[in-house]
Motif scaffolding. Structure first.
Motif, PDB file in Angstrom:
ATOM      1  N   LYS A 251      -6.390   0.340   4.857  1.00  0.00           N
ATOM      2  CA  LYS A 251      -4.966   0.102   4.601  1.00  0.00           C
ATOM      3  C   LYS A 251      -4.287   1.363   4.074  1.00  0.00           C
ATOM      4  CE  LYS A 251      -4.703  -4.473   5.325  1.00  0.00           C
ATOM      5  NZ  LYS A 251      -3.779  -5.116   6.288  1.00  0.00           N
ATOM      6  N   TYR A 252      -4.955   2.059   3.145  1.00  0.00           N
ATOM      7  CA  TYR A 252      -4.371   3.285   2.609  1.00  0.00           C
ATOM      8  C   TYR A 252      -4.333   4.401   3.654  1.00  0.00           C
ATOM      9  CZ  TYR A 252      -4.429   1.068  -1.937  1.00  0.00           C
ATOM     10  OH  TYR A 252      -4.193   0.207  -2.992  1.00  0.00           O
TER      11      TYR A 252
ATOM     12  N   TYR B 249       0.829  -1.210   0.000  1.00  0.00           N
ATOM     13  CA  TYR B 249       0.000   0.000   0.000  1.00  0.00           C
ATOM     14  C   TYR B 249       0.862   1.258   0.000  1.00  0.00           C
ATOM     15  CZ  TYR B 249      -3.588  -3.438   0.827  1.00  0.00           C
ATOM     16  OH  TYR B 249      -4.414  -4.523   0.689  1.00  0.00           O
TER      17      TYR B 249
END
Length: 416
Positions: A368-369, A245
């Motif tokens: 996640k980002y 990511y």
């Protein structure tokens, strides 16, 4: 099977995918999955011709198509919600009962040969082929999805039928539906449609074992054209890598959107390209970042050096929190906006099921980002961008022996 209700939608999208794509193929069978994909449209016992198949969906006001990728082969349709059962019936008929008629195979062989020749005429495809072949030397990822003319001529009807059975066996098949439908009805219809498929064995991804750094560093394709098209690429992280990511955000900082570093530097400040794009590919055990643009022949060296200078700047001097925020929101926005389309919803569920070790919902991916920071992006850049990380390719009106930038430390290499 996967069924995702999208209550606000007026459509249903249906995707049938096999985990077998061009990346699974040996050199001797390069292009066979793509050939099978084409033949699925050439007739079944119930729908004997291409026209019968296409018309079955088009008369419903829908669309149908297919594509072959390295890690999967996909057949899909999208129709107004009242017609989803009919469209599902067409797709399950195609994957279960295609005839592979010898005459149709010969016709489609000529079509694919024309497809191969047509893409060879395009400078950007020449660049992409050159980069892939060096990044994934000796693996299906580095070979052409459609194959080569010589190998294409060897495929027999029996060979294509056997490969299709393997591709669409139960162990390798996933069907994903999304839209305005009842999940129970969708699941029952899929079960009925694929009933009787052979179980088969799950295909095993051929491990990519690099035999050293990509070589040669620079490849030039001299041809008549108005512009010079170039690509700069290097190996990146796999799908399961903990920095996946971070690399996505790094790629977006560099070359995704009008606010990216490369767009601002090459287009807005220098005015030497119309657009410049950075993309990243992550597969089961490898990955790559690619930066592409087209420019006038006399500004090719300047444009390529500017890209390499930006890679060095990110590695050596870092990125700002504002850059990370912009890139992160670009990626999150792409995810969120795509979820308004039933094809994207069905595709998301399918890819997570087929490809991911840790399947995520869109919200899970967004989380996640959100965890990416400026520090983690710089760490990823320093991991990737060694001086000898990039390989380069260029196609267009270029001297065969031109020196072009091919190293982040500023060195050039002669073309081959």
């Amino acid at each position: 099977m996967l069924v995702t209700p999208v209550p606000h939608a007026r459509s249903v999208s249906i995707i049938a995918a096999t985990r077998i794509g061009s990346g699974f193929e040996s050199p001797a069978e390069q292009g066979i999955s793509h050939f099978v994909e084409h033949m699925l449209f050439k007739g079944t016992d119930r729908r004997p011709s291409y026209t019968d198949i296409a018309a079955s969906v088009e008369r419903l006001g829908g669309m149908i198509n297919a594509l072959t990728e390295p890690e999967m082969t996909v057949i899909w349709a999208k129709v107004a919600a009242p017609h989803w059962r009919s469209a599902l019936d067409v797709i399950t008929d195609m994957i279960g009962h295609s005839r592979f008629d010898a005459g149709e195979i010969e016709k489609e062989r000529r079509v694919i040969l024309d497809e191969i020749g047509m893409t060879a005429d395009v400078p950007e495809e020449s660049v992409r082929r050159s980069l892939r072949a060096r990044l994934w030397h000796g693996h299906g990822l580095g070979r052409e999805v459609a194959g080569t003319p010589a190998i294409l001529e060897t495929f027999t009807p029996d060979q294509l039928r056997a490969h299709a059975r393997r591709m669409f066996s139960g162990a390798n098949l996933v069907v994903s539906l999304a839209g305005d439908l009842d999940p129970g009805d969708g699941a029952a219809a899929v079960r009925a449609g694929v009933e009787g498929r052979p179980a088969g064995r799950e295909a095993v991804w051929p491990v990519f074992a690099p035999d050293g750094p990509p070589s040669p560093r620079a490849v030039l394709d001299s041809r008549e054209a108005d512009h010079a098209y170039f690509g700069i690429a290097g190996r990146a992280v796999s799908r399961d890598d903990t920095q996946r990511y971070d690399v996505d955000v790094l790629t977006a900082i560099l070359g995704e959107g009008m606010g990216s570093r490369l767009f601002e530097e090459l287009r807005e400040r220098r005015g030497i390209v119309y657009e410049v794009l950075a993309s990243v590919t992550a597969t089961k055990d490898s990955g790559a970042m690619v930066i592409e643009a087209a420019t006038e022949p006399d500004t090719l060296h300047e444009a390529m050096q500017a890209v390499l200078d930006e890679l060095a700047a990110v590695r050596d001097h870092g990125v700002t929190a504002d850059e990370v925020d912009r890139a992160r929101e670009v990626i999150k926005g792409e995810i969120q906006l795509s979820m308004e389309d039933t094809y994207a919803v069905a595709g998301w569920a399918l890819r997570e099921q087929l490809l991911e070790t840790e399947p995520l919902t869109p919200d899970g991916a967004i989380a996640k980002y959100d965890a990416v920071s400026a520090a983690s992006v710089v760490q990823a850049a320093r991991r990737l961008f060694s001086d000898d990380w990039p390989i380069v390719a260029a196609s267009g009106p270029i001297d065969d022996d031109a020196d072009i930038p091919s190293s982040i430390d500023g060195a050039s290499a002669p073309g081959f």
